[in-house]
Design a protein around this motif. Structure first.
Motif, PDB file in Angstrom:
ATOM      1  N   ALA A  41      47.075  88.754  70.640  1.00 47.68           N
ATOM      2  CA  ALA A  41      48.432  88.388  71.869  1.00 47.68           C
ATOM      3  C   ALA A  41      49.351  89.486  71.296  1.00 47.68           C
ATOM      4  N   ILE A  42      49.200  90.705  71.127  1.00 51.78           N
ATOM      5  CA  ILE A  42      49.597  91.785  71.179  1.00 51.78           C
ATOM      6  C   ILE A  42      50.051  92.840  71.915  1.00 51.78           C
ATOM      7  N   GLY A  43      48.612  92.337  73.029  1.00 51.77           N
ATOM      8  CA  GLY A  43      48.770  93.038  74.210  1.00 51.77           C
ATOM      9  C   GLY A  43      47.268  93.274  74.695  1.00 51.77           C
ATOM     10  N   VAL A  44      46.908  93.039  75.396  1.00 50.98           N
ATOM     11  CA  VAL A  44      45.292  93.079  76.038  1.00 50.98           C
ATOM     12  C   VAL A  44      44.936  94.355  75.810  1.00 50.98           C
ATOM     13  N   PRO A  45      43.601  94.539  76.228  1.00 49.37           N
ATOM     14  CA  PRO A  45      43.133  96.029  77.193  1.00 49.37           C
ATOM     15  C   PRO A  45      43.377  95.834  78.371  1.00 49.37           C
ATOM     16  N   PRO A  46      43.415  97.391  78.835  1.00 50.69           N
ATOM     17  CA  PRO A  46      43.832  98.061  80.385  1.00 50.69           C
ATOM     18  C   PRO A  46      43.194  96.689  81.065  1.00 50.69           C
ATOM     19  N   TRP A  47      42.007  96.955  81.677  1.00 54.66           N
ATOM     20  CA  TRP A  47      41.242  95.780  82.556  1.00 54.66           C
ATOM     21  C   TRP A  47      41.923  94.428  82.415  1.00 54.66           C
ATOM     22  N   ASP A  48      41.768  94.242  81.131  1.00 51.62           N
ATOM     23  CA  ASP A  48      42.062  92.612  81.139  1.00 51.62           C
ATOM     24  C   ASP A  48      43.332  92.151  81.112  1.00 51.62           C
ATOM     25  N   VAL A  49      44.329  93.344  81.821  1.00 53.34           N
ATOM     26  CA  VAL A  49      45.561  92.865  82.502  1.00 53.34           C
ATOM     27  C   VAL A  49      45.868  92.663  83.574  1.00 53.34           C
ATOM     28  N   LEU A  50      44.635  92.827  84.096  1.00 56.25           N
ATOM     29  CA  LEU A  50      44.512  93.051  85.380  1.00 56.25           C
ATOM     30  C   LEU A  50      44.125  91.788  85.495  1.00 56.25           C
ATOM     31  N   ALA A  51      43.044  91.703  84.938  1.00 60.99           N
ATOM     32  CA  ALA A  51      42.245  89.922  84.804  1.00 60.99           C
ATOM     33  C   ALA A  51      42.995  88.643  84.323  1.00 60.99           C
ATOM     34  N   GLN A  52      44.004  89.100  83.282  1.00 61.24           N
ATOM     35  CA  GLN A  52      45.006  87.978  83.257  1.00 61.24           C
ATOM     36  C   GLN A  52      45.654  87.715  84.111  1.00 61.24           C
ATOM     37  N   GLY A  53      46.301  88.576  85.072  1.00 61.26           N
ATOM     38  CA  GLY A  53      47.184  88.799  86.246  1.00 61.26           C
ATOM     39  C   GLY A  53      46.356  87.915  87.051  1.00 61.26           C
ATOM     40  N   VAL A  54      45.298  88.024  87.431  1.00 60.05           N
ATOM     41  CA  VAL A  54      44.173  87.510  88.343  1.00 60.05           C
ATOM     42  C   VAL A  54      43.932  85.926  88.267  1.00 60.05           C
ATOM     43  N   ALA A  55      44.236  85.501  86.617  1.00 61.23           N
ATOM     44  CA  ALA A  55      43.529  84.281  85.832  1.00 61.23           C
ATOM     45  C   ALA A  55      44.890  83.713  86.497  1.00 61.23           C
ATOM     46  N   TYR A  56      45.965  83.711  86.212  1.00 58.36           N
ATOM     47  CA  TYR A  56      47.132  83.044  85.868  1.00 58.36           C
ATOM     48  C   TYR A  56      47.568  82.821  87.638  1.00 58.36           C
ATOM     49  N   ALA A  57      47.209  84.145  88.340  1.00 59.42           N
ATOM     50  CA  ALA A  57      47.364  83.494  89.934  1.00 59.42           C
ATOM     51  C   ALA A  57      46.122  82.814  90.446  1.00 59.42           C
ATOM     52  N   PHE A  58      45.214  82.359  89.926  1.00 58.42           N
ATOM     53  CA  PHE A  58      44.358  81.586  91.033  1.00 58.42           C
ATOM     54  C   PHE A  58      44.120  80.365  90.102  1.00 58.42           C
ATOM     55  N   GLY A  59      44.292  80.149  88.392  1.00 61.02           N
ATOM     56  CA  GLY A  59      44.257  79.182  87.639  1.00 61.02           C
ATOM     57  C   GLY A  59      43.237  79.459  87.219  1.00 61.02           C
ATOM     58  N   TRP A  60      42.422  79.822  86.939  1.00 54.31           N
ATOM     59  CA  TRP A  60      41.256  80.306  86.119  1.00 54.31           C
ATOM     60  C   TRP A  60      41.360  80.334  84.531  1.00 54.31           C
ATOM     61  N   THR A  61      39.818  80.589  83.919  1.00 51.79           N
ATOM     62  CA  THR A  61      39.983  80.618  82.661  1.00 51.79           C
ATOM     63  C   THR A  61      39.961  82.260  82.112  1.00 51.79           C
ATOM     64  N   PHE A  62      40.230  82.787  81.605  1.00 52.41           N
ATOM     65  CA  PHE A  62      39.817  84.279  81.380  1.00 52.41           C
ATOM     66  C   PHE A  62      38.767  84.611  81.460  1.00 52.41           C
ATOM     67  N   GLY A  63      37.854  84.248  80.427  1.00 51.41           N
ATOM     68  CA  GLY A  63      36.621  84.741  80.826  1.00 51.41           C
ATOM     69  C   GLY A  63      35.865  84.253  82.713  1.00 51.41           C
ATOM     70  N   LEU A  64      36.487  83.437  83.070  1.00 54.26           N
ATOM     71  CA  LEU A  64      36.274  83.656  84.460  1.00 54.26           C
ATOM     72  C   LEU A  64      36.805  84.803  85.525  1.00 54.26           C
ATOM     73  N   SER A  65      38.266  84.829  85.580  1.00 61.06           N
ATOM     74  CA  SER A  65      38.478  85.920  85.911  1.00 61.06           C
ATOM     75  C   SER A  65      38.021  86.862  85.621  1.00 61.06           C
ATOM     76  N   THR A  66      37.647  87.575  84.757  1.00 60.65           N
ATOM     77  CA  THR A  66      36.553  89.063  84.205  1.00 60.65           C
ATOM     78  C   THR A  66      35.652  88.916  84.587  1.00 60.65           C
ATOM     79  N   MET A  67      35.017  87.774  84.710  1.00 57.86           N
ATOM     80  CA  MET A  67      33.595  88.067  85.896  1.00 57.86           C
ATOM     81  C   MET A  67      34.093  88.560  87.179  1.00 57.86           C
ATOM     82  N   VAL A  68      34.940  87.624  87.875  1.00 66.70           N
ATOM     83  CA  VAL A  68      35.383  88.089  89.242  1.00 66.70           C
ATOM     84  C   VAL A  68      36.438  90.056  89.187  1.00 66.70           C
ATOM     85  N   VAL A  69      37.039  89.995  88.708  1.00 64.43           N
ATOM     86  CA  VAL A  69      37.186  91.353  88.222  1.00 64.43           C
ATOM     87  C   VAL A  69      36.196  92.147  88.125  1.00 64.43           C
ATOM     88  N   SER A  70      35.173  91.973  87.311  1.00 63.46           N
ATOM     89  CA  SER A  70      34.092  93.039  87.116  1.00 63.46           C
ATOM     90  C   SER A  70      32.831  92.923  88.397  1.00 63.46           C
TER      91      SER A  70
END
Length: 212
Positions: A41-70
């Motif tokens: 919780a002191i800042g996630v890696p750049p790729w995961d900044v994007l994944a977190q934004g997607v997760a928040y927008a769609f209500g997904w888990t962080f892991g699922l959002s990571t898979m979609v971004v990949s």
């Protein structure tokens, strides 16, 4: 007349099992590293900044959002003429669950010194995991395929290429409202040098081709 079915030799089977183990082990470390960053919780890696934004927008888990971004990142392989492999597909499918598993095991809201340790552990886990699974020779994952593809295209040092990608993605993630912190910048500046050490190290130990 029936022909005898040719079976792979024990040696070939052992090599395949070893490569598969390296692939899965490296990807597990990769996912664990991302989960540790999230819990730090002191800042996630750049790729995961994007994944977190997607997760928040769609209500997904962080892991699922990571898979979609990949999966989306794979589209960037087309102009680089990167080829898919079994390692590419497994990367998309395995990393996300290990992200969620790590976040399930490691609680949130830990003391700051502990979170600093989680962050440092995340950098090492992700860097070492990258070196291990690339050494399996079963094709890189979406993000690392982009890294190695740009390295081959430009001839630049792979550490420099990785750092450039991370900083570029950071800018896009910030525009999408991802969770930024000083750790995000620290990761962008440190992961390149770590990969520059781990990728050649594991490639040399396993006798696989490696980027110079």
């Amino acid at each position: 007349m029936l022909r005898a079915v040719r079976r792979p030799s024990r040696g070939a089977a052992t090599v395949w099992a070893n490569r598969s183990a390296r692939l899965l082990g490296g990807l597990a470390l990769f996912g664990i590293g991302i989960g540790l960053f999230a819990r730090a919780a002191i800042g996630v890696p750049p790729w995961d900044v994007l994944a977190q934004g997607v997760a928040y927008a769609f209500g997904w888990t962080f892991g699922l959002s990571t898979m979609v971004v990949s999966g989306v990142v794979l589209l960037l392989w087309i102009p680089l003429r990167q080829r898919f492999g079994i390692g590419t597909v497994i990367n998309v499918l395995v990393t996300g669950p290990f992200v969620d598993l790590t976040m399930l095991v490691v609680p949130a809201g830990l003391p700051f010194p502990v979170r600093l340790g989680l962050f440092a552990g995340g950098v090492l886990a992700l860097g070492i995991g990258t070196g291990i699974y690339l050494s399996a020779g079963l094709a890189p994952g979406p993000r690392d395929g982009l890294m190695t593809g740009l390295h081959a295209l430009t001839g630049w040092n792979i550490g420099l290429v990785r750092t450039g990608i991370e900083i570029g993605v950071l800018g896009v993630g910030a525009l999408l409202g991802g969770n930024l912190g000083w750790g995000t910048l620290a990761f962008a500046l440190t992961i390149g040098p770590v990969c520059a050490v781990t990728i050649p190290l594991f490639a040399r130990e396993r006798g696989t081709a490696r980027p110079s």
